[in-house]
Design a protein around this motif. Sequence first.
Motif, mmCIF file in Angstrom:
data_model
loop_
_atom_site.group_PDB
_atom_site.id
_atom_site.type_symbol
_atom_site.label_atom_id
_atom_site.label_comp_id
_atom_site.label_asym_id
_atom_site.label_seq_id
_atom_site.Cartn_x
_atom_site.Cartn_y
_atom_site.Cartn_z
ATOM 1 N N ARG A 83 -12.322 -36.309 40.863
ATOM 2 C CA ARG A 83 -10.878 -36.097 40.717
ATOM 3 C C ARG A 83 -10.443 -36.457 39.297
ATOM 4 N NH1 ARG A 83 -8.715 -39.443 44.695
ATOM 5 N NH2 ARG A 83 -10.083 -38.402 46.155
ATOM 6 N N LYS A 84 -10.965 -37.572 38.788
ATOM 7 C CA LYS A 84 -10.614 -37.982 37.407
ATOM 8 C C LYS A 84 -11.082 -36.948 36.400
ATOM 9 C CE LYS A 84 -10.775 -42.944 37.960
ATOM 10 N NZ LYS A 84 -11.771 -44.001 37.923
ATOM 11 N N LEU A 85 -12.304 -36.471 36.628
ATOM 12 C CA LEU A 85 -12.862 -35.490 35.695
ATOM 13 C C LEU A 85 -12.045 -34.204 35.700
ATOM 14 C CD1 LEU A 85 -15.901 -34.628 34.252
ATOM 15 C CD2 LEU A 85 -15.473 -32.952 36.040
ATOM 16 N N ARG A 86 -11.619 -33.812 36.896
ATOM 17 C CA ARG A 86 -10.857 -32.551 36.982
ATOM 18 C C ARG A 86 -9.551 -32.624 36.193
ATOM 19 N NH1 ARG A 86 -12.211 -31.162 43.167
ATOM 20 N NH2 ARG A 86 -13.957 -29.765 42.800
ATOM 21 N N ARG A 87 -9.043 -33.854 35.997
ATOM 22 C CA ARG A 87 -7.814 -33.982 35.194
ATOM 23 C C ARG A 87 -8.066 -33.626 33.735
ATOM 24 N NH1 ARG A 87 -6.250 -39.469 37.791
ATOM 25 N NH2 ARG A 87 -5.907 -38.691 39.879
ATOM 26 N N LYS A 88 -9.329 -33.741 33.321
ATOM 27 C CA LYS A 88 -9.661 -33.367 31.938
ATOM 28 C C LYS A 88 -9.715 -31.854 31.780
ATOM 29 C CE LYS A 88 -12.870 -36.957 30.461
ATOM 30 N NZ LYS A 88 -14.232 -37.159 29.976
ATOM 31 N N HIS A 95 -1.059 -31.836 32.415
ATOM 32 C CA HIS A 95 -2.037 -32.876 32.806
ATOM 33 C C HIS A 95 -2.806 -33.386 31.592
ATOM 34 C CE1 HIS A 95 -1.586 -32.347 37.203
ATOM 35 N NE2 HIS A 95 -1.172 -31.148 36.821
ATOM 36 N N ASN A 99 -13.937 -39.667 43.842
ATOM 37 C CA ASN A 99 -12.944 -40.296 42.965
ATOM 38 C C ASN A 99 -13.150 -39.905 41.514
ATOM 39 O OD1 ASN A 99 -10.814 -41.684 43.818
ATOM 40 N ND2 ASN A 99 -11.853 -43.681 44.016
ATOM 41 N N ASP A 100 -14.413 -40.024 41.082
ATOM 42 C CA ASP A 100 -14.726 -39.683 39.693
ATOM 43 C C ASP A 100 -14.528 -38.198 39.433
ATOM 44 O OD1 ASP A 100 -15.280 -42.239 38.961
ATOM 45 O OD2 ASP A 100 -17.416 -42.105 39.462
ATOM 46 N N ALA A 131 -0.648 -36.387 41.353
ATOM 47 C CA ALA A 131 -1.676 -37.102 40.581
ATOM 48 C C ALA A 131 -1.226 -38.526 40.241
ATOM 49 C CB ALA A 131 -1.980 -36.328 39.305
#
Length: 337
Positions: free
Chosen positions: A78-83, A157, A75-76, A110
Motif C-alpha cells: 500500500r505504501k509503495l503504491r502511493r509512490k 498523492h 502494508n508495504d 489514504a
Amino acid sequence: MIQLQNVSKTFVTGKNKIEALNDVSLEIQKGEIFGVIGYSGAGKSTLIRCVNLLEHPTSGYVFVDGTDIGGLGSNDLRKLRRKIGMIFQGYNLLETANVYDNIAIPLKLAGVPKKVIKERAAKYLEIVGLQDRSQAFPSQLSGGQKQRVAIARALAHEPEVLLSDEATSALDPATTDSILELLLKVNRELGITIFLITHELNVIQRICDRVAVMEKGRIIEQGSVVDIFTKPREPLTKQFVRNESRFKIPDPLLKELLSTGELVNLTFLGESAKDPALATLARKFDVLPSIIAGGIDQLKDQSIGNLLVHLKGETGKIRDAVDFLQSEHIIVEEVIG
Ligand SMILES: Nc1ncnc2c1ncn2[C@@H]1O[C@H](COP(=O)(O)OP(=O)(O)OP(=O)(O)O)[C@@H](O)[C@H]1O
C-alpha cells in the motif's frame, strides 16, 4: 527507478493458456519518460499493471526504487503504491462526485489530513488548469478535462512515478496534444518519472525519451526515440515509423522515378541538417539530385528532417554519392519498388 526482470504472465481461462508477457526485461530511469508501443493484444496493459501489482507476474521480478515489490506484505505494498500514480484511457472518475471530491476522497482514504487535502487539491487543479471547475461533475466535463482531473487526482498523492495506460487514446488530436504537453510539464517541473503505454507513435514521438516495441508479449526492440525513428530494425518498428512519418509515393510515380535513376530517403539529424550536401552531389559526383518530398518530425528534444530524393547519374557515381552522404552523417535508405 523501475526494473522488470524476465517478467512473464500467463492467463489461464478454462483450457486456454494465454502468454500475455513472455520474458520481458526493461529498465526505466528516474526522471525519464519511457513509452511502450504495440498493437492491441501485445501485452502492454498487462505489463504496466505488473508495475503496481494490479497484475501479478507468473514469474520474474519487478523492482521499484530498488525494492522487489513481489516480496512486499500488504502494508508495504500500500505504501509503495502511493509512490506510483496511474491514469487510464477511460479516466476512472467517480461520476457521482464533483471534481474536488474525486481528488479528495482517495486522499481521505489514504489518511491525509483535511487541511493538506485542501492544499493539494488547489495546487494540482491549478497545475492541470482546472482551478475554476472544482465543483463540476464529470458529466459536465469534456474528455480532455476529465483526463486532467484524473491527472490531478494521481498527482495529489505526490507520486514519484506516473503510469499512463493509453491516456490519450480516446481523445481527438488537438486534445491529445494538450494532454501530452501537460504530461511533459509534470515530468519536467515536478520531476515525475512517466511510464506509458500506447498504440500511437505520435505519443512516443512527442514526449518520450526512450521506447520499447512490444509484439506478442515480447519486447522486440528498444532504444532512444531518436534511434528508433532513424534506425528501426524490426519489421513492426519499421511499420510504426514509416506509417507515421514516411512519404507514400503513388505507384505510377514510383515506377517512373525508378526507371530513370535511384530513389533514396535521407534522414538528417542535428549538424548534418546544416551541410549543403545535395549541392555537393552535382558538383563533385556528377549526380543530379531532385527533391521529390520533404518533411520534419518533431521529437521531444530535437527534430529530424526527411527528404525523398531522386538521384540521376551513372550507377558507380551514384554509389560514390551515397557513400559521401553517409560520411556526412546522413542516414540513407534506398527506396525499392
Ligand atoms: N484478465 C485476463 N484474463 C485472460 N486473458 C487476459 C487478461 N488480461 C489480458 N489478457 C490477454 O492477454 C493478452 C494481452 O492483453 P493486454 O490487454 O495486456 O494487451 P494490450 O497490448 O494492452 O492490448 P489492448 O490495448 O487491446 O488492451 C491478450 O491476448 C488478452 O486477451
